[in-house]
Write an enzyme that holds these catalytic residues in place. Structure first.
Site, PDB file in Angstrom:
ATOM      1  N   GLY A 136       0.840  -1.193   0.000  1.00  0.00           N
ATOM      2  CA  GLY A 136       0.000   0.000   0.000  1.00  0.00           C
ATOM      3  C   GLY A 136       0.870   1.236   0.000  1.00  0.00           C
ATOM      4  O   GLY A 136       2.093   1.145   0.129  1.00  0.00           O
ATOM      5  N   CYS A 137       0.243   2.386  -0.138  1.00  0.00           N
ATOM      6  CA  CYS A 137       0.988   3.647  -0.197  1.00  0.00           C
ATOM      7  C   CYS A 137       1.613   3.957   1.160  1.00  0.00           C
ATOM      8  O   CYS A 137       2.701   4.477   1.253  1.00  0.00           O
ATOM      9  CB  CYS A 137       0.037   4.750  -0.628  1.00  0.00           C
ATOM     10  N   GLN A 138       0.905   3.634   2.240  1.00  0.00           N
ATOM     11  CA  GLN A 138       1.381   4.014   3.572  1.00  0.00           C
ATOM     12  C   GLN A 138       1.775   2.825   4.439  1.00  0.00           C
ATOM     13  O   GLN A 138       2.358   2.993   5.496  1.00  0.00           O
ATOM     14  CB  GLN A 138       0.296   4.813   4.304  1.00  0.00           C
ATOM     15  N   SER A 139       1.388   1.635   4.034  1.00  0.00           N
ATOM     16  CA  SER A 139       1.732   0.449   4.821  1.00  0.00           C
ATOM     17  C   SER A 139       1.626  -0.773   3.935  1.00  0.00           C
ATOM     18  O   SER A 139       0.945  -0.755   2.921  1.00  0.00           O
ATOM     19  CB  SER A 139       0.776   0.301   6.001  1.00  0.00           C
TER      20      SER A 139
END
Lengths: 141, 415
Positions: A51-54
């Site tokens: 994912g973009c953040q995790s």
């Protein structure tokens, strides 16, 4: 074992204790901190949902016609979400997993707190769980 | 912290805050602390009112109608081009093209100037701290043409390394596109020097001014840049509008961007002739309301002592940097000597998003993640940062509360 809908209802009841977003957040973080880590050998790229953040690593295995999910993330909050999903989805038959509607996510008021990127992360996690279930179903068919 | 030497010159933040109604919002019943200004700034009442006025009193299409409303809308719309010209100190109104924002400005130059001038084997030069919007349009152009994207590297402080600039600027280089102020680390780049060195070799330079316009005056003639793009929403204006500046002689030589109404002079099925600059680049009905509100934003800037505003933001930057640097577990990413009011940091062992969500539960708005600068994160070997970015309406009290909550987030998330 109670069916998916029952487990979802229990989660919704748990969350009804919380009025504030802050309390929900803290509870999910605590769930994430309690989730047993995934063995390093399973943290491979083919199990990774980036994912973009995790990122999430999702491992599925089969036992007695039921699918067992184990997962991990570099975000404790996402691990908390994983813990909830595992509670609902792990140890189920492929049919149960494929048909799960997972209405509890909306009912506990979680989706409204998720920015697009994170909501998508959760969605791809669910999609991956269902894909595993379809895979197992075809293998045993 | 040092206080302002001359008290009569002190920046009156209490009064300023009254101009921004959203600052009174109370997320989850808490006081809002808005530290996500590098993503988008808040809007003063004057800007919001300009939008309401246009739609309630003189909504009409521009440059077409013969009626009263259209005339009024056209006058209001047309006057903004001059305001933008003055705002960035351009020489001529015709050098200002209205675009959706910085991203469209860069895409316009890549698709017109770039397509015309970049050929197979050529090079386009960007830097290691670019926003994705100043990487991908050039990458697409290079792929189409068989050209190569070259990168000016960055040091551990988050500053560009210009030691090898002479080699990077060579006979194959057809354009340089560089960010003035980096959005993820806040580094202010020596763009004037880079432009001078590029021009010495006859290479034009585009500047991504998205962050720069909100944190200090910009003078495109002083910089001598060939193109400059910015977005209104980062400088108190509405979303969906921005401006591209280009030197007149370059704009005149460039092919049009999109086809449609407004950008043409004569149309027949055999042949179409194009309108003059800047209309050649503005196909279709423009974003009238937002252009007018951009004008209101510029009017608002003109009521401010901009030098004092920037100085005050620098005070906030240093205040926050000092306070955060002594918190155990905080590592600040980006320590450039010349920095805008952005503090990007990681918490050891804690995912940035988890911390950002913790701060959100307290009413604090920050950005977490890669900030559309994935190569910057890769350069520092980190998955992402927590970014607090300040505007002149923020306060030291907010920073006190923020740092306190960062400390609490650390102990909560890292028990």
């Amino acid at each position: 074992m109670s069916d998916i809908q029952q487990v979802e209802n229990e989660i919704v009841e748990d969350f009804e204790l919380f009025e504030e977003w802050e309390e929900k957040y803290q509870y999910i973080i605590e769930l994430g901190q309690k989730l047993p880590p995934l063995a390093e050998e399973f943290k491979t790229d083919d199990r990774k949902i980036k994912g973009c953040q995790s990122s999430v690593w999702l491992h599925a295995s089969e036992s007695d016609g039921k699918i067992i999910f184990n997962a991990d993330s570099d975000s404790t909050f996402v691990k908390g979400e994983i813990a909830l999903l595992i509670q609902v989805m792990s140890g189920r038959t492929p049919e149960e997993i494929i048909n799960a509607e997972l209405g509890f996510i909306d009912r506990i008021g979680l989706r409204q707190h998720m920015a697009q990127t994170r909501a998508n992360g959760l969605a791809s996690m669910i999609k991956q769980m269902k894909l595993y279930a379809i895979g197992f179903q075809h293998k045993t068919a | 912290m040092s206080t302002t030497a001359n008290p009569t010159k002190a920046f009156d933040v209490v009064n300023i805050r009254r101009d921004f109604p959203v600052l009174n919002e109370q997320p989850y019943g808490k006081r809002l602390v808005y530290f996500d200004n590098a993503a988008t700034s808040q809007k003063p009442t004057a800007v919001i009112q300009a939008l309401v006025d246009y739609y309630t009193r003189y909504n009409a299409n521009v440059h077409r109608g013969v009626h009263y409303l259209s005339q009024r809308a056209s006058d209001a719309f047309d006057s903004v081009r001059g305001k933008v010209k003055d705002f960035i100190h351009a020489a001529d109104e015709r050098e200002i093209i209205f675009v959706r924002g910085t991203t469209e400005g860069i895409n316009l130059v890549a698709s017109t100037y770039g397509r015309k001038n970049v050929k197979a084997g050529d090079e386009v030069l960007v830097s290691a701290m670019e926003h994705h919007s100043n990487i991908v349009p050039w990458q697409m152009l290079c792929e189409e043409k068989g050209a190569t994207l070259k990168i000016i590297p960055m040091n551990d402080k988050g500053e560009l390394i210009l030691d090898n600039l002479e080699q990077l600027l060579n006979e194959r280089t057809k354009i340089v596109s560089i960010v003035h102020t980096g959005n993820s680390l806040g580094t202010i780049n020596p763009v004037k020097e880079i432009i001078k060195r590029a021009h010495a070799k006859g290479i034009p330079v585009m500047v991504d001014g998205a962050q720069a316009v909100a944190h200090g005056s910009v003078d495109v003639q002083y910089l001598d840049c060939d193109f400059f793009a910015f977005s209104a929403h980062k400088m108190l204006g509405p979303t969906g509008i921005g401006a591209l500046y280009g030197k007149l002689h370059l704009l005149e030589e460039m092919p049009p961007y999109q086809g449609g109404g407004e950008m043409i002079s004569h149309v027949s099925f055999d042949h179409t002739t194009y309108n003059e600059v800047p209309y050649k680049f503005e196909a279709g009905t423009p974003n009238i309301a937002d252009v007018i509100a951009l004008g209101a934003a510029i009017d608002y800037w003109n009521t401010l002592d901009r030098e004092a505003a920037t100085k005050y933001e620098q005070e906030l930057l240093h205040y926050c940097t000092e306070k955060l640097s002594v918190v155990n577990g905080v590592r600040i990413i980006g320590n450039a000597d010349n920095k805008a009011s952005v503090v990007s940091f990681v918490l050891e062992g804690i995912n940035a998003m988890d911390a950002g969500m913790y701060l959100d539960t307290k009413g604090i708005a920050v950005r977490t993640g890669q900030h559309c600068t994935e190569p910057v994160m890769t350069r520092f070997c980190i998955p992402g940062t927590i970014r607090a970015s300040f505007m002149f309406y923020n306060t030291k009290e907010e920073i006190d509360f923020f740092v306190e909550q960062v400390e609490k987030a650390i102990s909560f998330l890292n028990p």
